[in-house]
Scaffold this active site. Structure first.
Site, mmCIF file in Angstrom:
data_model
loop_
_atom_site.group_PDB
_atom_site.id
_atom_site.type_symbol
_atom_site.label_atom_id
_atom_site.label_comp_id
_atom_site.label_asym_id
_atom_site.label_seq_id
_atom_site.Cartn_x
_atom_site.Cartn_y
_atom_site.Cartn_z
ATOM 1 N N SER A 137 0.865 -1.184 0.000
ATOM 2 C CA SER A 137 0.000 0.000 0.000
ATOM 3 C C SER A 137 0.899 1.230 0.000
ATOM 4 O O SER A 137 2.088 1.137 0.337
ATOM 5 C CB SER A 137 -0.847 -0.020 1.276
ATOM 6 O OG SER A 137 -1.438 1.248 1.510
ATOM 7 N N TYR A 150 -2.273 -1.268 10.392
ATOM 8 C CA TYR A 150 -2.199 -1.403 8.934
ATOM 9 C C TYR A 150 -0.847 -0.907 8.418
ATOM 10 O O TYR A 150 -0.168 -1.578 7.637
ATOM 11 C CB TYR A 150 -3.348 -0.608 8.313
ATOM 12 C CG TYR A 150 -3.522 -0.768 6.822
ATOM 13 C CD1 TYR A 150 -4.307 -1.793 6.306
ATOM 14 C CD2 TYR A 150 -2.923 0.120 5.935
ATOM 15 C CE1 TYR A 150 -4.479 -1.929 4.933
ATOM 16 C CE2 TYR A 150 -3.088 -0.010 4.565
ATOM 17 C CZ TYR A 150 -3.872 -1.035 4.063
ATOM 18 O OH TYR A 150 -4.044 -1.169 2.705
HETATM 19 P P1 NAD Z 1 -11.511 -6.059 -0.445
HETATM 20 O O1 NAD Z 1 -12.130 -5.887 0.900
HETATM 21 O O2 NAD Z 1 -12.292 -5.699 -1.658
HETATM 22 O O3 NAD Z 1 -10.993 -7.562 -0.618
HETATM 23 C C1 NAD Z 1 -10.256 -8.204 0.375
HETATM 24 C C2 NAD Z 1 -10.470 -9.710 0.232
HETATM 25 O O4 NAD Z 1 -9.635 -10.351 1.212
HETATM 26 C C3 NAD Z 1 -11.913 -10.141 0.539
HETATM 27 O O5 NAD Z 1 -12.381 -10.993 -0.494
HETATM 28 C C4 NAD Z 1 -11.803 -10.875 1.870
HETATM 29 O O6 NAD Z 1 -12.759 -11.923 2.038
HETATM 30 C C5 NAD Z 1 -10.374 -11.412 1.793
HETATM 31 N N1 NAD Z 1 -9.824 -11.739 3.113
HETATM 32 C C6 NAD Z 1 -9.890 -10.981 4.244
HETATM 33 N N2 NAD Z 1 -9.306 -11.622 5.265
HETATM 34 C C7 NAD Z 1 -8.851 -12.808 4.779
HETATM 35 C C8 NAD Z 1 -8.159 -13.903 5.354
HETATM 36 N N3 NAD Z 1 -7.834 -13.921 6.653
HETATM 37 N N4 NAD Z 1 -7.836 -14.953 4.565
HETATM 38 C C9 NAD Z 1 -8.191 -14.968 3.242
HETATM 39 N N5 NAD Z 1 -8.849 -13.947 2.651
HETATM 40 C C10 NAD Z 1 -9.180 -12.891 3.408
HETATM 41 O O7 NAD Z 1 -10.140 -5.229 -0.358
HETATM 42 P P2 NAD Z 1 -9.203 -4.571 -1.478
HETATM 43 O O8 NAD Z 1 -9.364 -3.110 -1.389
HETATM 44 O O9 NAD Z 1 -9.319 -5.244 -2.789
HETATM 45 O O10 NAD Z 1 -7.778 -4.875 -0.820
HETATM 46 C C11 NAD Z 1 -6.894 -5.863 -1.306
HETATM 47 C C12 NAD Z 1 -5.491 -5.530 -0.839
HETATM 48 O O11 NAD Z 1 -5.106 -4.263 -1.358
HETATM 49 C C13 NAD Z 1 -5.346 -5.428 0.680
HETATM 50 O O12 NAD Z 1 -4.123 -6.022 1.086
HETATM 51 C C14 NAD Z 1 -5.302 -3.927 0.919
HETATM 52 O O13 NAD Z 1 -4.599 -3.597 2.082
HETATM 53 C C15 NAD Z 1 -4.581 -3.468 -0.330
HETATM 54 N N6 NAD Z 1 -4.777 -2.055 -0.648
HETATM 55 C C16 NAD Z 1 -6.016 -1.577 -0.915
HETATM 56 C C17 NAD Z 1 -6.155 -0.233 -1.220
HETATM 57 C C18 NAD Z 1 -7.479 0.362 -1.531
HETATM 58 O O14 NAD Z 1 -7.541 1.597 -1.609
HETATM 59 N N7 NAD Z 1 -8.525 -0.409 -1.745
HETATM 60 C C19 NAD Z 1 -5.042 0.620 -1.242
HETATM 61 C C20 NAD Z 1 -3.801 0.089 -0.937
HETATM 62 C C21 NAD Z 1 -3.683 -1.249 -0.664
#
Ligand code: NAD
Length: 255
Positions: A137, A150
């Site tokens: 991130s 985080y």
């Molecule tokens: P999201 O909530 O859309 O998807 C996350 C997925 O992870 C979900 O399907 C959930 O069921 C799964 N999950 C959660 N805990 C779990 C576990 N213990 N074991 C297996 N699966 C699990 O989130 P997203 O925004 O797509 O985020 C994905 C990644 O991107 C994360 O690591 C997040 O930190 C990172 N990220 C997101 C953003 C953003 O702005 N959305 C920015 C920077 C980084």
């Protein structure tokens, strides 16, 4: 072009699903690995409906026993590409941050990627090919208030990737971390509401004053940009890119 078996944690939603779609379109076999069984099955089915090759596995990335079972389940489907993407967020001042939540965030976003890398690296080494992509991130390189767990987990992921890069210099395995600023996914939609409450702002103000304010480009990063960068990292052109931090931040850290 080679066709790989790609294991994507958190592949049922958001960024993970976007990477899955892009790599399925390129002919790779996708293993959607998610804690949410129904969502994982639906996601794999959607990829298949669109002509892709996919399967779902249910796993909690923090649970070493479940990971060992999944590895056995995949004995005939060796994992070539591991995408450590599963993540959650909790926004709260450290003073009142529930200790179990702190632990959970670290387990999912730091310990989980380590356990999965440990599970699949020996096979990659044996076949002399592997690509590990962590989804970090912008909070792997800068901090924001109320996100101590985080930010700590995502910073830790960079150190982990650099260490594994040093330990895999002897084979054709790379490990890199994608670091996006905000991407509109279910995780961020929830955060907009939580930040509004924590900072006493409207949701519109959270988007403009907190999320997009530090970015000269003032835009959310798209899932397609991340999927495209992941596709680049598994391409032959990136075979000597390892231990690196790929920052997609609209210029945030140029200041
Ligand atoms: P999201 O909530 O859309 O998807 C996350 C997925 O992870 C979900 O399907 C959930 O069921 C799964 N999950 C959660 N805990 C779990 C576990 N213990 N074991 C297996 N699966 C699990 O989130 P997203 O925004 O797509 O985020 C994905 C990644 O991107 C994360 O690591 C997040 O930190 C990172 N990220 C997101 C953003 C953003 O702005 N959305 C920015 C920077 C980084």
């Amino acid at each position: 072009m080679a066709s790989y078996n790609v294991f994507i944690t958190g592949g049922a939603s958001g960024i993970g699903y976007g990477i899955a779609e892009k790599l399925a379109e390129s002919g790779h076999h996708i293993i959607i690995a998610d804690i949410n069984q129904n969502a994982a099955q639906d996601a794999a089915q959607s990829l298949k409906n669109n002509g892709g090759s996919a399967q779902a596995v249910t796993v909690d990335v923090c649970d070493a026993e479940q990971i060992a079972q999944v590895r056995e389940q995949l004995a005939d489907t060796p994992v070539d590409i591991l995408v450590n993407n599963a993540g959650i967020q909790h926004v709260e001042k450290l003073d009142s941050f529930p200790p179990h939540k702190w632990q959970q965030l670290i387990n999912i976003m730091l310990v989980g990627p380590a356990l999965l890398t440990q599970a699949f690296l020996p096979g990659m080494r044996e076949r002399n090919f592997g690509r590990i992509i962590n989804v970090g991130s912008i909070h792997s390189v800068v901090a924001s208030p109320y996100k101590s767990a985080y930010v700590a987990a995502k910073h830790g992921l960079l150190g982990f990737a650099k260490t594994v890069a040093l330990e895999t210099g002897d084979c054709d395995v790379t490990i890199n971390t994608l670091c996006p600023a905000y991407v509109k996914t279910p995780l961020v939609e929830q955060q907009i509401a939580a930040q509004a409450k924590e900072n006493n702002l409207t949701e519109e103000e959270v988007i403009n004053k907190i999320m997009l304010e530090p970015m000269p480009k003032k835009q959310f990063i798209s899932i397609e940009e991340l999927a495209g960068t992941a596709a680049f990292l598994i391409s032959p052109a990136a075979r000597n890119i390892t231990g690196q931090t790929m920052i997609l931040d609209g210029g945030w850290t140029a200041r």
